[in-house]
Write a protein that holds these residues in place. Structure first.
Motif, PDB file in Angstrom:
ATOM      1  N   ALA A  26       0.864  -1.055  -0.201  1.00 29.91           N
ATOM      2  CA  ALA A  26       0.056   0.097  -0.068  1.00 29.91           C
ATOM      3  C   ALA A  26       0.804   1.126   0.087  1.00 29.91           C
ATOM      4  N   ALA A  27       2.191   1.130   0.552  1.00 27.91           N
ATOM      5  CA  ALA A  27       3.019   2.347   0.493  1.00 27.91           C
ATOM      6  C   ALA A  27       3.703   2.410  -0.960  1.00 27.91           C
ATOM      7  N   ALA A  28       3.317   1.988  -1.867  1.00 24.83           N
ATOM      8  CA  ALA A  28       3.826   1.703  -3.248  1.00 24.83           C
ATOM      9  C   ALA A  28       3.569   3.329  -3.613  1.00 24.83           C
ATOM     10  N   PRO A  29       4.689   3.778  -4.208  1.00 31.16           N
ATOM     11  CA  PRO A  29       4.565   5.148  -4.475  1.00 31.16           C
ATOM     12  C   PRO A  29       3.605   5.301  -5.869  1.00 31.16           C
ATOM     13  N   ALA A  30       3.210   6.564  -5.874  1.00 31.10           N
ATOM     14  CA  ALA A  30       2.454   7.014  -7.074  1.00 31.10           C
ATOM     15  C   ALA A  30       2.650   8.510  -7.384  1.00 31.10           C
ATOM     16  N   VAL A  31       2.903   8.702  -8.722  1.00 30.81           N
ATOM     17  CA  VAL A  31       2.980  10.145  -9.099  1.00 30.81           C
ATOM     18  C   VAL A  31       1.558  10.850  -9.416  1.00 30.81           C
ATOM     19  N   PRO A  32       1.172  11.801  -8.640  1.00 33.78           N
ATOM     20  CA  PRO A  32      -0.019  12.514  -8.882  1.00 33.78           C
ATOM     21  C   PRO A  32      -0.066  13.171 -10.371  1.00 33.78           C
ATOM     22  N   VAL A  33      -1.391  12.928 -10.777  1.00 35.13           N
ATOM     23  CA  VAL A  33      -1.524  13.368 -12.143  1.00 35.13           C
ATOM     24  C   VAL A  33      -2.799  14.188 -12.179  1.00 35.13           C
ATOM     25  N   ASN A  34      -2.976  15.611 -12.745  1.00 34.25           N
ATOM     26  CA  ASN A  34      -4.151  16.190 -12.815  1.00 34.25           C
ATOM     27  C   ASN A  34      -4.477  16.366 -14.406  1.00 34.25           C
ATOM     28  N   VAL A  35      -5.309  15.639 -14.885  1.00 38.75           N
ATOM     29  CA  VAL A  35      -5.554  15.735 -16.468  1.00 38.75           C
ATOM     30  C   VAL A  35      -6.075  16.988 -16.734  1.00 38.75           C
TER      31      VAL A  35
END
Length: 166
Positions: A26-35
């Motif tokens: 669950a702590a896997a990283p993710a890059v935020p994206v605003n479309v």
């Protein structure tokens, strides 16, 4: 390389492997994206929706390496399947709902998908040799057999969900 150097290197590698195994999926990283959907305002007769999500970054795990099986010349699981852990990020979609009578808005319905863990496994391959193990009846020589090949199926496991609110 001396025995103490090997022992020290083995200790360091063990610590790194333990630290990598303890990290939760669950702590896997993710890059935020605003479309950016604002350009749709010129085409749509109402305000464009907003979309906020993320791009998951996969974290490869340790593969289940080849294993020798008694009676086979080649090891089982020659091309091992690679587990990959990631997380599906939070996703928020919202759009103002126009009121055709007054020209205003009725409200903003939202679709929200909370982040969930994602576990995938790549396909693996297995290959059997065209020779059997040495046989006593053939004076220690192997017999010719049909070669065997197989693939392990890929897998994807997750529990995504979404809620709609108004």
């Amino acid at each position: 390389m001396g025995i103490t150097s090997r022992a020290g290197l083995a200790g360091v590698l063990t610590c790194i492997a333990t630290a990598a195994a303890v990290a939760p999926a669950a702590a896997a990283p993710a890059v935020p994206v605003n479309v950016p959907l604002g350009v749709l305002n010129t085409v749509l007769p109402f305000d464009a929706p907003t979309l906020h999500t993320g791009m998951p970054l996969p974290v490869p795990g340790a593969p289940d390496g080849p294993r020798y099986v008694k009676g086979n010349l080649l090891p089982h699981n020659m091309v091992p399947a690679l587990p990959i852990e990631s997380a599906l990020p939070d996703t928020h979609i919202g759009t103002p709902l126009p009121d055709p009578l007054s020209g205003g808005t009725l409200g903003t319905p939202d679709l929200v998908s909370p982040g969930t863990a994602l576990h995938t496994v790549t396909p693996g391959a297995d290959l059997g040799a065209p020779l059997s193990e040495p046989r006593a009846a053939l004076f220690g020589l192997p017999a010719v057999t049909l070669p065997e090949a197989g693939l392990t199926a890929p897998a994807v496991q997750s529990a995504p969900g979404a809620t709609a609110t108004f």
